[in-house]
Write a protein that holds these residues in place. Structure first.
Motif, PDB file in Angstrom:
ATOM      1  N   SER A   1     -37.215   4.532  71.610  1.00 34.53           N
ATOM      2  CA  SER A   1     -37.455   5.965  71.792  1.00 34.53           C
ATOM      3  C   SER A   1     -36.435   6.480  72.789  1.00 34.53           C
ATOM      4  CB  SER A   1     -38.879   6.217  72.304  1.00 34.53           C
ATOM      5  OG  SER A   1     -39.836   5.749  71.380  1.00 34.53           O
ATOM      6  N   VAL A   2     -35.695   7.491  72.388  1.00 34.16           N
ATOM      7  CA  VAL A   2     -34.591   8.005  73.196  1.00 34.16           C
ATOM      8  C   VAL A   2     -34.859   9.474  73.515  1.00 34.16           C
ATOM      9  CG1 VAL A   2     -32.088   8.327  73.321  1.00 34.16           C
ATOM     10  CG2 VAL A   2     -33.035   6.426  71.964  1.00 34.16           C
ATOM     11  N   VAL A   3     -34.573   9.851  74.761  1.00 32.99           N
ATOM     12  CA  VAL A   3     -34.691  11.250  75.166  1.00 32.99           C
ATOM     13  C   VAL A   3     -33.318  11.732  75.606  1.00 32.99           C
ATOM     14  CG1 VAL A   3     -35.892  12.917  76.620  1.00 32.99           C
ATOM     15  CG2 VAL A   3     -37.045  10.810  75.932  1.00 32.99           C
ATOM     16  N   VAL A   4     -32.900  12.880  75.077  1.00 35.78           N
ATOM     17  CA  VAL A   4     -31.578  13.434  75.380  1.00 35.78           C
ATOM     18  C   VAL A   4     -31.724  14.882  75.843  1.00 35.78           C
ATOM     19  CG1 VAL A   4     -30.340  11.928  73.769  1.00 35.78           C
ATOM     20  CG2 VAL A   4     -31.276  14.097  72.944  1.00 35.78           C
ATOM     21  N   ASP A   5     -30.648  15.417  76.399  1.00 37.76           N
ATOM     22  CA  ASP A   5     -30.649  16.811  76.843  1.00 37.76           C
ATOM     23  C   ASP A   5     -30.553  17.759  75.651  1.00 37.76           C
ATOM     24  OD1 ASP A   5     -30.587  16.687  79.835  1.00 37.76           O
ATOM     25  OD2 ASP A   5     -28.786  15.496  79.457  1.00 37.76           O
ATOM     26  N   GLU A   6     -30.743  19.052  75.938  1.00 36.98           N
ATOM     27  CA  GLU A   6     -30.799  20.060  74.878  1.00 36.98           C
ATOM     28  C   GLU A   6     -29.463  20.277  74.180  1.00 36.98           C
ATOM     29  OE1 GLU A   6     -29.609  22.246  78.589  1.00 36.98           O
ATOM     30  OE2 GLU A   6     -31.073  20.691  78.071  1.00 36.98           O
ATOM     31  N   ASP A   7     -28.354  19.805  74.773  1.00 35.75           N
ATOM     32  CA  ASP A   7     -27.053  19.986  74.128  1.00 35.75           C
ATOM     33  C   ASP A   7     -26.765  18.907  73.088  1.00 35.75           C
ATOM     34  OD1 ASP A   7     -26.840  18.059  76.215  1.00 35.75           O
ATOM     35  OD2 ASP A   7     -24.654  18.264  76.197  1.00 35.75           O
ATOM     36  N   ILE A   8     -27.667  17.966  72.931  1.00 39.62           N
ATOM     37  CA  ILE A   8     -27.491  16.863  71.986  1.00 39.62           C
ATOM     38  C   ILE A   8     -28.392  17.081  70.777  1.00 39.62           C
ATOM     39  CG2 ILE A   8     -27.695  14.364  71.645  1.00 39.62           C
ATOM     40  CD1 ILE A   8     -25.491  15.141  73.596  1.00 39.62           C
ATOM     41  N   ASP A   9     -27.812  16.934  69.574  1.00 38.16           N
ATOM     42  CA  ASP A   9     -28.583  17.020  68.334  1.00 38.16           C
ATOM     43  C   ASP A   9     -29.231  15.659  68.096  1.00 38.16           C
ATOM     44  OD1 ASP A   9     -29.585  17.111  65.769  1.00 38.16           O
ATOM     45  OD2 ASP A   9     -27.704  17.751  64.829  1.00 38.16           O
ATOM     46  N   PRO A  10     -30.569  15.559  68.165  1.00 40.62           N
ATOM     47  CA  PRO A  10     -31.221  14.251  68.010  1.00 40.62           C
ATOM     48  C   PRO A  10     -30.961  13.574  66.670  1.00 40.62           C
ATOM     49  CG  PRO A  10     -32.769  15.861  68.885  1.00 40.62           C
ATOM     50  CD  PRO A  10     -31.557  16.625  68.446  1.00 40.62           C
ATOM     51  N   SER A  11     -30.623  14.346  65.641  1.00 35.44           N
ATOM     52  CA  SER A  11     -30.405  13.754  64.326  1.00 35.44           C
ATOM     53  C   SER A  11     -28.980  13.250  64.139  1.00 35.44           C
ATOM     54  CB  SER A  11     -30.719  14.778  63.230  1.00 35.44           C
ATOM     55  OG  SER A  11     -29.763  15.827  63.221  1.00 35.44           O
ATOM     56  N   ASN A  12     -28.102  13.559  65.095  1.00 35.60           N
ATOM     57  CA  ASN A  12     -26.699  13.158  64.998  1.00 35.60           C
ATOM     58  C   ASN A  12     -26.502  11.879  65.799  1.00 35.60           C
ATOM     59  OD1 ASN A  12     -23.858  12.899  65.497  1.00 35.60           O
ATOM     60  ND2 ASN A  12     -23.596  15.044  64.925  1.00 35.60           N
ATOM     61  N   LEU A  13     -26.375  10.756  65.096  1.00 39.82           N
ATOM     62  CA  LEU A  13     -26.283   9.469  65.786  1.00 39.82           C
ATOM     63  C   LEU A  13     -25.060   9.379  66.684  1.00 39.82           C
ATOM     64  CD1 LEU A  13     -27.439   6.723  63.274  1.00 39.82           C
ATOM     65  CD2 LEU A  13     -28.350   7.178  65.548  1.00 39.82           C
ATOM     66  N   THR A  14     -23.964  10.007  66.283  1.00 39.82           N
ATOM     67  CA  THR A  14     -22.770   9.977  67.130  1.00 39.82           C
ATOM     68  C   THR A  14     -23.054  10.650  68.465  1.00 39.82           C
ATOM     69  OG1 THR A  14     -21.298   9.973  65.205  1.00 39.82           O
ATOM     70  CG2 THR A  14     -20.362  10.681  67.299  1.00 39.82           C
ATOM     71  N   GLU A  15     -23.702  11.808  68.438  1.00 38.53           N
ATOM     72  CA  GLU A  15     -24.029  12.498  69.687  1.00 38.53           C
ATOM     73  C   GLU A  15     -25.043  11.704  70.507  1.00 38.53           C
ATOM     74  OE1 GLU A  15     -25.016  16.583  69.512  1.00 38.53           O
ATOM     75  OE2 GLU A  15     -23.433  17.102  68.089  1.00 38.53           O
ATOM     76  N   VAL A  16     -26.051  11.147  69.836  1.00 40.25           N
ATOM     77  CA  VAL A  16     -27.079  10.388  70.551  1.00 40.25           C
ATOM     78  C   VAL A  16     -26.455   9.174  71.243  1.00 40.25           C
ATOM     79  CG1 VAL A  16     -29.166   8.981  70.279  1.00 40.25           C
ATOM     80  CG2 VAL A  16     -28.966  11.167  69.083  1.00 40.25           C
ATOM     81  N   MET A  17     -25.621   8.442  70.514  1.00 34.25           N
ATOM     82  CA  MET A  17     -25.016   7.249  71.106  1.00 34.25           C
ATOM     83  C   MET A  17     -24.010   7.622  72.194  1.00 34.25           C
ATOM     84  SD  MET A  17     -26.765   4.953  69.793  1.00 34.25           S
ATOM     85  CE  MET A  17     -25.936   3.640  70.692  1.00 34.25           C
ATOM     86  N   TRP A  18     -23.356   8.781  72.066  1.00 34.70           N
ATOM     87  CA  TRP A  18     -22.470   9.257  73.139  1.00 34.70           C
ATOM     88  C   TRP A  18     -23.284   9.515  74.404  1.00 34.70           C
ATOM     89  CZ3 TRP A  18     -22.068  14.480  75.134  1.00 34.70           C
ATOM     90  CH2 TRP A  18     -21.012  14.661  76.036  1.00 34.70           C
ATOM     91  N   ALA A  19     -24.468  10.126  74.232  1.00 33.93           N
ATOM     92  CA  ALA A  19     -25.325  10.371  75.392  1.00 33.93           C
ATOM     93  C   ALA A  19     -25.785   9.058  76.014  1.00 33.93           C
ATOM     94  CB  ALA A  19     -26.529  11.219  74.987  1.00 33.93           C
ATOM     95  N   ILE A  20     -26.157   8.095  75.189  1.00 33.17           N
ATOM     96  CA  ILE A  20     -26.571   6.796  75.719  1.00 33.17           C
ATOM     97  C   ILE A  20     -25.421   6.118  76.452  1.00 33.17           C
ATOM     98  CG2 ILE A  20     -27.279   4.459  75.039  1.00 33.17           C
ATOM     99  CD1 ILE A  20     -28.958   5.724  72.811  1.00 33.17           C
ATOM    100  N   ALA A  21     -24.229   6.219  75.876  1.00 37.84           N
ATOM    101  CA  ALA A  21     -23.073   5.541  76.471  1.00 37.84           C
ATOM    102  C   ALA A  21     -22.620   6.187  77.771  1.00 37.84           C
ATOM    103  CB  ALA A  21     -21.925   5.515  75.462  1.00 37.84           C
ATOM    104  N   THR A  22     -22.818   7.506  77.911  1.00 34.20           N
ATOM    105  CA  THR A  22     -22.225   8.213  79.053  1.00 34.20           C
ATOM    106  C   THR A  22     -23.231   8.775  80.049  1.00 34.20           C
ATOM    107  OG1 THR A  22     -22.151  10.326  77.840  1.00 34.20           O
ATOM    108  CG2 THR A  22     -20.231   8.861  77.650  1.00 34.20           C
TER     109      THR A  22
END
Length: 483
Positions: A388-409
């Motif tokens: 289960s991953v929680v990201v900020d509002e600037d990240i599209d949860p359905s976009n794996l590239t954005e999600v993994m970028w958030a996890i990585a950075t």
């Protein structure tokens, strides 16, 4: 006004053909080709539903339909939703709807009619031959030909008038028998056990083709005691028209394509499987399953099998599961008191269960962890969860590239990953081979991929055009950057 026979597949097909949402494929073989073409098709951007015709060895017009629920537009049409631009809009429309449909179901009991298109042809007793229909062998390792994947199995409670409609896989065993695999705890299995305990044959009607809403709803968790026919009526805002089987008396849609009617006699079992699961693995080998003796087959002229086999995601039905579970998760977060939820997505790669993401607008210290733990352990998510991953509002949860970028950075692994041990596991989990306890325990990871709350003011800004600028540029340069 609603349409007559609202679960008539051909009404829906006509609507999809008007929207250029169906592609006819001629000459594909039932033996692996239909399965492989469908599997590759669903991975294409902008793919259509596939209607297979001229299948070798079968009369023209004996068809197989796949990929019916695997796009926003097709899924919206099945749910009778307004036209949507994408899945986020569909998730928002769907929020609260399952609860409302369940509440309204009692007002939409099915209506019995004397006949319907499904009664055009009837094969009885010695005339029954299930091989007359082009049931596919979907994958190389399958245990047999599965005529029932996008199907709906109609059963009835022994002690009440409750009619259940569930989606369970149906393997052809021979000309007059099919295997019926009902998972323990499912409503159909509960009803089956009552008949077996009483030593009585269990009546079954298997709907092999209908408006895909039929198998879509029969494959979700409709509350115990509510008939899926009533639930579908609430969605359609008109009752489902049903006819009754002459052998069992069970109801099934008057506009169905093919219906197998028969009985499971006490003690009748046969090896069934293997067959793939929603997560993309063959979780178990062949095992014994109840055997249905088919005594009567009802079918339309030029009948259509609706196929929706599980496979490595994305598969035929993983998109519909992702949308519907995302809406349920969104509602669960809000109901639990989590504020600032922007979007939720249950990723297809995890079978809409094993990898879920929520975006929030952070309001206080601990907000992201609160959201992550609820996302992981709420009732909708507890079964076979993983990440289960929680990201900020600037990240599209359905976009794996954005999600993994958030996890990585935006994470420090030591600080930002929480673990829950001894959570609800399942024998259907491919990782169950590593379980060390007799009990079905597994673990969960909760990843806080939000910017640290105490550094929101000084966290480095993102090097990217603002959403407003992107929209302006796309509008002006639409010949270069399609909207």
């Amino acid at each position: 006004m609603g349409k007559a026979n609202p679960l008539d597949l051909r009404n829906w097909l006509a609507d999809m053909e008007e929207e250029d949402g169906v592609q006819v494929v001629r000459g594909a073989d039932w033996n692996l080709e239909i399965g492989a073409i469908s599997e590759l098709n669903v991975k294409k951007t902008g793919h259509k539903a596939l209607l297979f015709d001229d299948i070798p060895g079968y009369p023209a017009g004996y068809r197989v339909l796949t990929c019916t629920t695997s796009s926003p537009s097709r899924l919206a049409s099945l749910l009778r939703a307004p036209k949507v631009a994408g899945h986020h809009e569909l998730v928002q429309w769907l929020r609260g709807k399952p609860k409302a449909w369940a509440a309204q179901a009692e007002a939409y009991p099915p209506v019995s009619v004397s006949t319907g298109p499904v009664m055009a042809c009837v094969d009885d007793k010695d005339a029954v031959n299930l091989y007359k229909f082009p049931a596919p062998l979907w994958h190389e390792l399958d245990g047999g030909r599965y005529i029932g994947t996008g199907c709906a199995v109609v059963t009835k409670d022994r002690d009440s008038d409750w009619v259940n409609v569930g989606t369970y896989r149906i393997m052809v065993q021979d000309e007059t028998h099919v295997g019926l695999d009902m998972v323990s705890g499912k409503h159909g299995q509960i009803q089956f056990q009552k008949y077996m305990a009483a030593g009585e044959p269990f009546p079954v009607c298997i709907v092999i083709g209908a408006d895909p809403l039929c198998y879509l709803i029969s494959g979700i968790e409709v509350p115990y005691g509510i008939s899926e026919f009533n639930y579908m009526g609430a969605i359609l805002e008109q009752p489902v028209e049903v006819v009754h089987g002459e052998r069992t008396g069970l109801p099934f849609p008057a506009g169905a394509e093919i219906v197998l009617e028969g009985w499971i006699y006490p003690g009748d079992e046969r090896l069934e499987g293997p067959f793939g699961e929603f997560h993309g693995y063959y979780q178990a080998g062949a095992k014994v399953a109840p055997l249905v003796t088919v005594e009567r087959v009802y079918y339309r002229r030029d009948p259509i099998i609706v196929g929706s086999p599980p496979a490595k995601p994305p598969n035929d039905y993983s998109y519909s599961k992702a949308v519907m579970r995302s809406a349920l998760l969104f509602d669960a977060l809000v109901s639990a008191g989590v504020p600032g939820v922007e979007s939720v997505w249950a990723h297809e790669i995890g079978g809409a269960r094993m990898f879920t993401v929520a975006s929030i607008r952070q309001r206080y210290a601990g907000h992201a962890r609160q959201c992550g733990h609820v996302l992981s352990q709420c009732g909708v998510a507890a079964y076979m969860g993983r990440y289960s991953v929680v990201v900020d509002e600037d990240i599209d949860p359905s976009n794996l590239t954005e999600v993994m970028w958030a996890i990585a950075t935006r994470t420090d692994p030591e600080k930002d990953i929480d673990f829950i041990r001894n959570a609800m596991g399942s024998k259907n989990d491919p990782m169950s081979v590593t379980y060390t306890s007799k009990a079905m325990f597994s673990s969960r990871a909760i990843i806080d991929a939000c910017r640290p709350f105490d550094h929101l003011d000084d966290f480095p800004p993102v090097a990217e055009a603002s959403p407003e600028l992107q929209a302006q540029v796309r509008e002006k340069w639409r010949d270069v950057l399609p909207l």
